[in-house]
Design an enzyme around this catalytic site. Structure first.
Site, PDB file in Angstrom:
ATOM      1  N   SER A 133       0.805  -1.222   0.000  1.00 33.29           N
ATOM      2  CA  SER A 133       0.000   0.000   0.000  1.00 33.29           C
ATOM      3  C   SER A 133       0.838   1.273   0.000  1.00 33.29           C
ATOM      4  O   SER A 133       0.455   2.274  -0.612  1.00 33.29           O
ATOM      5  CB  SER A 133      -0.928   0.024   1.229  1.00 33.29           C
ATOM      6  OG  SER A 133      -1.773  -1.081   1.232  1.00 33.29           O
ATOM      7  N   HIS A 185       0.099   4.214   4.994  1.00 29.91           N
ATOM      8  CA  HIS A 185      -0.466   4.881   3.827  1.00 29.91           C
ATOM      9  C   HIS A 185      -0.042   6.344   3.772  1.00 29.91           C
ATOM     10  O   HIS A 185       0.290   6.868   2.703  1.00 29.91           O
ATOM     11  CB  HIS A 185      -1.988   4.785   3.860  1.00 29.91           C
ATOM     12  CG  HIS A 185      -2.492   3.377   3.739  1.00 29.91           C
ATOM     13  ND1 HIS A 185      -3.808   3.031   3.996  1.00 29.91           N
ATOM     14  CD2 HIS A 185      -1.862   2.226   3.411  1.00 29.91           C
ATOM     15  CE1 HIS A 185      -3.963   1.734   3.808  1.00 29.91           C
ATOM     16  NE2 HIS A 185      -2.798   1.217   3.463  1.00 29.91           N
TER      17      HIS A 185
END
Length: 271
Positions: A133, A185
């Site tokens: 991610s 993230h």
């Protein structure tokens, strides 16, 4: 009618390769029944010298849903390989994928260190980050900077304006997937903006190969040093005070062994 899949794969060779690597690693992890805690990145493991986890954590996934979600987003972002006329393209994709894997992992550890040491939040010692991610969010952010008018398509049904996609996706994943790593993230977004705005620049083939070489060296050294994997052809001698470790490559010679020191601690000075 859309283009044949094989044509799109050939148009996105690096993206297709990354998806193949992540998928193969997921199948291997499932077959060997390896837990994400064994390959994921945590502050506690990092301070014990498990630096190799910066790499393994990026390419490992917890579940097939986790894998599919990340790979579908990565596939949509593969358009970056086709934007050589905008200063992107295949070489840029390769060079800065390497940068994002390493820097996003280091940034995650840096944030954990701040939260633990400054704010005494010991919970973050054991939080384990796993997944691609960080890189996905990084590329999403770079595309938002370089081509803000484009859209990001997910699963062929969800279309997001790319200029807002990084933060929309950050909020969206945090709500529907509570265990998703907000810090991971966010780290990808920060590194993505740093590259997109030119704060991190100058990567070429020479620097990419040099960086890859150092990554492989540190990866193997930390695996050996922590005992996570036994490389029988490498010996690491204990580190004495005010000296550097000696790394030896052991090869069989006429039924015996011979050792060649690549780094001698004698006369070494640390500046």
């Amino acid at each position: 009618m859309g283009k044949p899949l094989i044509y799109e794969i050939l148009q996105k060779p690096v993206t297709s390769s990354m998806i193949g690597i992540c998928s193969a690693i997921w199948f291997y992890i499932q077959k060997k029944n390896i837990g994400y805690a064994d390959v994921g990145l945590s502050y506690e493991a990092a301070v014990q010298g498990h630096y190799w986890r910066i790499i393994t954590s990026a390419f490992s996934h917890i579940s097939v849903v986790h894998l599919v979600f990340n790979m579908s987003a990565l596939w949509s972002l593969g358009v970056i390989e086709q934007l050589g006329n905008m200063g992107l393209g295949i070489e840029f994709y390769l060079h800065y994928t390497l940068v994002m894997v390493v820097l996003s992992g280091l940034l995650v550890l840096g944030i954990y260190h701040l939260l633990i040491q400054k704010f005494k939040l010991d919970y973050f010692r054991r939080v384990t980050a796993v997944g691609y991610s960080c890189v996905v969010f990084g590329w999403m952010t770079i595309l938002a900077v370089k081509q803000p008018s484009s859209k990001l398509n997910l699963f062929g049904v969800l279309s997001l304006p790319i200029s807002f996609a990084p933060f929309e996706s950050l909020i969206f994943t945090s709500i529907i997937v509570p265990q998703a790593s907000f810090i991971g993230h966010l780290s990808g977004i920060v590194v993505g903006y740093s590259i997109g705005w030119g704060l991190i620049h100058g990567m070429n083939n020479y620097w990419a190969v040099s960086m890859l070489g150092w990554i492989i060296l540190v990866f193997i050294w930390s695996l050996k040093r922590t005992g996570a994997f036994d490389f029988s052809f490498i010996e690491i001698e204990p580190v004495a005070v005010n000296s550097l470790p000696t790394v030896g490559f052991v090869a069989s010679t006429n039924g015996g062994t011979s050792q060649m020191d690549t780094l001698s601690s004698r006369g070494a000075a640390l500046v």
